[in-house]
Design a protein around this motif. Structure first.
Motif, short mmCIF file in Angstrom:
data_model
loop_
_atom_site.label_atom_id
_atom_site.label_comp_id
_atom_site.label_asym_id
_atom_site.label_seq_id
_atom_site.Cartn_x
_atom_site.Cartn_y
_atom_site.Cartn_z
N UNK A 54 42.33 40.36 31.90
CA UNK A 54 42.27 41.36 32.97
C UNK A 54 42.81 42.70 32.49
N UNK A 55 43.96 42.69 31.84
CA UNK A 55 44.53 43.94 31.35
C UNK A 55 43.64 44.62 30.33
N UNK A 56 43.10 43.85 29.39
CA UNK A 56 42.20 44.42 28.39
C UNK A 56 40.94 44.98 29.05
N UNK A 57 40.41 44.27 30.03
CA UNK A 57 39.18 44.70 30.70
C UNK A 57 39.39 46.00 31.47
N UNK A 58 40.52 46.10 32.17
CA UNK A 58 40.82 47.35 32.88
C UNK A 58 40.78 48.54 31.94
N UNK A 59 41.51 48.44 30.82
CA UNK A 59 41.66 49.59 29.93
C UNK A 59 40.38 49.85 29.14
N UNK A 98 30.66 51.75 33.47
CA UNK A 98 31.88 51.36 32.76
C UNK A 98 33.03 51.10 33.73
N UNK A 99 33.03 51.82 34.83
CA UNK A 99 34.07 51.59 35.84
C UNK A 99 33.93 50.21 36.48
N UNK A 100 32.72 49.69 36.56
CA UNK A 100 32.56 48.34 37.09
C UNK A 100 33.34 47.36 36.22
N UNK A 101 33.23 47.52 34.90
CA UNK A 101 33.98 46.65 33.99
C UNK A 101 35.47 46.75 34.28
N UNK A 102 35.96 47.99 34.38
CA UNK A 102 37.38 48.19 34.61
C UNK A 102 37.84 47.58 35.92
N UNK A 103 37.06 47.77 36.98
CA UNK A 103 37.47 47.28 38.29
C UNK A 103 37.40 45.75 38.37
N UNK A 104 36.50 45.12 37.61
CA UNK A 104 36.49 43.67 37.56
C UNK A 104 37.82 43.16 37.01
N UNK A 105 38.42 43.93 36.11
CA UNK A 105 39.72 43.55 35.58
C UNK A 105 40.78 43.43 36.67
N UNK A 106 40.76 44.33 37.65
CA UNK A 106 41.70 44.23 38.77
C UNK A 106 41.50 42.93 39.54
N UNK A 107 40.24 42.59 39.80
CA UNK A 107 39.97 41.37 40.58
C UNK A 107 40.40 40.12 39.83
N UNK A 108 40.14 40.09 38.51
CA UNK A 108 40.55 38.94 37.70
C UNK A 108 42.08 38.89 37.61
N UNK A 109 42.73 40.03 37.65
CA UNK A 109 44.18 40.05 37.67
C UNK A 109 44.72 39.28 38.87
N UNK A 110 44.12 39.45 40.04
CA UNK A 110 44.56 38.73 41.22
C UNK A 110 44.45 37.23 41.05
N UNK A 111 43.39 36.78 40.38
CA UNK A 111 43.25 35.35 40.11
C UNK A 111 44.25 34.89 39.07
N UNK A 112 44.44 35.68 38.02
CA UNK A 112 45.36 35.30 36.96
C UNK A 112 46.80 35.17 37.40
N UNK A 113 47.16 35.86 38.48
CA UNK A 113 48.54 35.78 38.97
C UNK A 113 48.88 34.40 39.51
N UNK A 114 47.89 33.51 39.62
CA UNK A 114 48.19 32.12 39.98
C UNK A 114 49.02 31.43 38.91
N UNK A 115 49.15 32.05 37.74
CA UNK A 115 50.03 31.52 36.70
C UNK A 115 51.50 31.68 37.06
N UNK A 116 51.81 32.54 38.02
CA UNK A 116 53.20 32.80 38.38
C UNK A 116 53.80 31.64 39.17
N UNK A 117 55.06 31.30 38.91
CA UNK A 117 55.73 30.29 39.74
C UNK A 117 56.13 30.82 41.12
N UNK A 118 56.03 32.13 41.30
CA UNK A 118 56.39 32.76 42.57
C UNK A 118 55.24 32.56 43.56
N UNK A 119 55.50 31.78 44.60
CA UNK A 119 54.45 31.46 45.57
C UNK A 119 53.95 32.71 46.29
#
Length: 277
Positions: free
Chosen positions: A43-48, A66-87
């Motif tokens: 997600x971070x790489x995709x944003x930048x 190109x902005x579509x690519x970057x903005x998809x990174x934000x959406x994937x970031x929301x999914x990736x945060x499921x790695x956090x132990x913080x509910x």
């Protein structure tokens, strides 16, 4: 492709993959935390990468693509945060992703439609060959600012709430580098939107370098047809920005169902198996 097709692809088709990722990861790969960590890096790489590509372009639709690519990174970031132990961070990440998807569908579709009007009036989408639209079409200049500022996350538009929720989720999860990447991508997004404004709207129309076919002013009926969906989508963007609570509530219900997919499994006939196949 034609601008109308580009608008549909940009607004809707690009979200199918994100929806599939969210659905599959929460149903099938819910326990594979290492995969979520990989998504955060992606997600971070995709944003930048996406936003740097946008900044380097001087063609309106290439910048927006190109902005579509970057903005998809934000959406994937929301999914990736499921790695956090913080509910709370996990839930807020999914809420932000769902909110972001709806916001981006409206804003990105509108920007592509505006690019079509620019091409109609100037005969090209190359920024170095356009200009003077603020003088010739101030209504188009004003309508451009709504989705452009929303894409960059300027308050009180819909993109501000989408980015704020995502950054807050990242902070609660302790993902400081990822939050920094999200903020940097937002600033560079604003920079590229300002570039379109300066080149297409603010600077005078260059005397040399115009395309052979030139541009032409649409008829009154043609102008109304082109302008109607742009006005509607701009109004939706403003409405979401001023009244974000209904969309946040819908996104919250979606996040709760994703975190506890028992109802979904029952609806598709998987309740008796106790899980996904």
């Amino acid at each position: 492709p034609p601008v109308s097709a580009s608008a549909i692809f940009a607004g809707l088709l690009t979200k199918v993959g994100v929806y599939t990722l969210i659905r599959m990861f929460t149903l099938v790969f819910a326990d594979l935390v290492s995969l979520y960590g990989l998504l955060l890096w992606a997600a971070g790489f995709t944003m930048l990468a996406g936003v740097l590509g946008a900044v380097s372009q001087f063609h309106v639709r290439k910048i927006l693509s190109f902005h579509i690519i970057s903005q998809i990174g934000y959406m994937v970031m929301g999914l990736g945060l499921l790695a956090s132990p913080n509910e709370a961070a996990r839930r807020l990440g999914l809420i932000a992703a769902a909110f972001y998807i709806v916001h981006h569908i409206v804003v990105k579709t509108n920007l592509f439609l505006i690019s079509g009007v620019i091409r109609r009036m100037r005969g090209t989408e190359e920024l170095k060959q356009t200009g003077g639209l603020f003088h010739d079409a101030p209504w188009l200049a004003a309508l451009f600012l709504v989705p452009a500022f929303s894409l960059a996350g300027i308050p009180p538009l819909s993109g501000f709430w989408a980015k704020l929720a995502m950054i807050r989720a990242g902070l609660e999860a302790g993902q400081w580098l990822l939050v920094a990447a999200a903020i940097a991508a937002g600033l560079l997004t604003l920079l590229s939107m300002i570039k379109i404004w300066n080149e297409a709207f603010w600077k005078p129309l260059p005397e040399e370098g115009a395309p052979p076919d030139g541009g032409r002013a649409p008829s009154r009926f043609g102008l109304a047809v082109m302008l109607a969906p742009i006005v509607v989508l701009a109004a939706v963007t403003i409405a979401i920005g001023l009244f974000p609570q209904p969309l946040f509530e819908a996104a919250s219900r979606a996040a709760d169902q994703l975190l506890d997919p028992a109802a979904y499994r029952a609806a598709v006939g998987l309740a008796s198996t106790g899980g996904a196949p």
